[in-house]
Design a protein around this motif. Sequence first.
Motif, short mmCIF file in Angstrom:
data_model
loop_
_atom_site.label_atom_id
_atom_site.label_comp_id
_atom_site.label_asym_id
_atom_site.label_seq_id
_atom_site.Cartn_x
_atom_site.Cartn_y
_atom_site.Cartn_z
N LYS A 15 42.31 24.49 14.49
CA LYS A 15 41.91 24.48 13.08
C LYS A 15 43.04 25.01 12.20
CE LYS A 15 37.15 25.16 14.51
NZ LYS A 15 36.00 26.11 14.58
N SER A 16 43.75 26.03 12.71
CA SER A 16 44.86 26.58 11.94
C SER A 16 45.96 25.55 11.74
CB SER A 16 45.43 27.81 12.66
OG SER A 16 44.49 28.86 12.70
N GLU A 17 46.29 24.81 12.80
CA GLU A 17 47.33 23.78 12.68
C GLU A 17 46.92 22.70 11.69
OE1 GLU A 17 49.47 23.72 17.05
OE2 GLU A 17 47.51 22.78 16.85
N LEU A 18 45.65 22.31 11.73
CA LEU A 18 45.18 21.28 10.80
C LEU A 18 45.18 21.80 9.37
CD1 LEU A 18 42.28 19.79 12.94
CD2 LEU A 18 44.45 18.68 12.39
N ALA A 19 44.80 23.08 9.19
CA ALA A 19 44.83 23.66 7.84
C ALA A 19 46.25 23.70 7.29
CB ALA A 19 44.22 25.07 7.86
N LEU A 20 47.21 24.08 8.13
CA LEU A 20 48.60 24.11 7.70
C LEU A 20 49.11 22.71 7.39
CD1 LEU A 20 50.03 26.74 10.20
CD2 LEU A 20 49.75 27.04 7.74
N VAL A 43 46.30 31.92 8.03
CA VAL A 43 45.23 30.95 7.82
C VAL A 43 43.92 31.71 7.83
CG1 VAL A 43 44.06 28.91 8.72
CG2 VAL A 43 46.54 29.10 8.92
N SER A 44 43.19 31.67 6.72
CA SER A 44 41.98 32.47 6.57
C SER A 44 40.79 31.82 7.26
CB SER A 44 41.66 32.65 5.09
OG SER A 44 41.28 31.41 4.52
N GLU A 45 39.72 32.60 7.38
CA GLU A 45 38.47 32.06 7.91
C GLU A 45 37.96 30.91 7.04
OE1 GLU A 45 36.69 32.61 10.67
OE2 GLU A 45 38.28 33.90 11.43
N SER A 46 38.15 31.05 5.74
CA SER A 46 37.71 29.99 4.83
C SER A 46 38.49 28.70 5.07
CB SER A 46 37.88 30.44 3.37
OG SER A 46 37.00 31.51 3.07
N ASP A 47 39.80 28.83 5.34
CA ASP A 47 40.61 27.65 5.65
C ASP A 47 40.09 26.96 6.90
OD1 ASP A 47 42.37 27.98 3.50
OD2 ASP A 47 43.71 29.27 4.65
N ALA A 48 39.78 27.77 7.93
CA ALA A 48 39.27 27.20 9.18
C ALA A 48 37.90 26.55 8.96
CB ALA A 48 39.18 28.29 10.25
N ARG A 75 35.78 23.93 22.05
CA ARG A 75 35.10 25.10 21.51
C ARG A 75 36.05 26.30 21.40
NH1 ARG A 75 29.97 25.81 20.63
NH2 ARG A 75 29.41 23.97 21.87
N GLY A 76 36.02 26.92 20.23
CA GLY A 76 36.84 28.10 19.99
C GLY A 76 38.29 27.81 19.66
N VAL A 77 38.68 26.52 19.69
CA VAL A 77 40.09 26.18 19.44
C VAL A 77 40.22 25.18 18.30
CG1 VAL A 77 42.25 25.36 20.44
CG2 VAL A 77 40.61 26.61 21.86
N GLY A 78 39.75 23.94 18.54
CA GLY A 78 39.93 22.91 17.53
C GLY A 78 39.42 21.57 18.00
N TYR A 79 40.25 20.53 17.85
CA TYR A 79 39.79 19.16 18.09
C TYR A 79 40.88 18.36 18.79
CZ TYR A 79 36.68 20.82 14.43
OH TYR A 79 35.80 21.58 13.70
N ARG A 80 40.45 17.28 19.47
CA ARG A 80 41.38 16.32 20.06
C ARG A 80 40.65 14.99 20.20
NH1 ARG A 80 41.69 18.62 26.28
NH2 ARG A 80 39.52 18.19 26.84
#
Length: 257
Positions: A192-197, A210-215, A243-248
């Motif tokens: 989620k952090s990589e996608l937000a960036l 990267v904030s919780e709101s960004d995630a 789960r707990g990381v992001g997406y693929r």
Amino acid sequence: MDEARIAVVVEDEDDIRALLTAVLEQAGFDVHGAANATHGLELVRAHNPLVTTLDVNMPGMDGFEAAKRIRAESSTYIVMLSARTEEIDALQGLEAGADDYIAKPFRPRELRARIDAMLRRPRQHASTTAAASSGSATTKTDDSSVVHEHRGLVLNESTRVVTRDGDDLELTRSEFDILADLLASGRRVRSKSELALMLRGENSTGVEYVSESDARAIEVHVANLRRKLGESPADPRWIETVRGVGYRLTHPEPSPS
């Protein structure tokens, strides 16, 4: 960028509308202002702006409803501004189709930086070779367009057109960019952090905040994307949650024997 640098500012307070106009004009935009959402919608239809700023609290139609109506017919970048700073308000704005949500009072320099970040979002994604062998097929057409294909989903980076089983999909810019990034990354997990960036136009070096709101905003964008794709998170056809990381991407469909 092919699009003209035109902006529409929808804000009922004269002094804030003047400030927004000045910031955008300094950034090289031709700015059209409206004091209410109804007039703002008319300006969006008339001028096809690259960027539209929306105040949330306006008399009559509020910014959330205005964002939904604008998004139904325009791919303009939408930046919502509001004195309401609760996370639920920001999420509601993103669900309505906004690309960013900025709390008032805002600093002109911050607004300029956020808009600049949106406009420099990468349109070409770096991991196309890996994607071709690990989740989606990536090709270049005769006109050098990069096209990703995965289980009936086709995304053209140059024309910014997405089709699912031959049917066109209407995605926001943020949804398109997230989907393009996932398709380019194949089976590699994107946090989620990589996608937000990525949406901020920044590369991850491990030290960015990267904030919780960004995630949470990424979660909302992906949820909206899945809804438009018509897939269930529990049985995904295209996007897996790690789960707990992001997406693929999901595994490609097996080749017929």
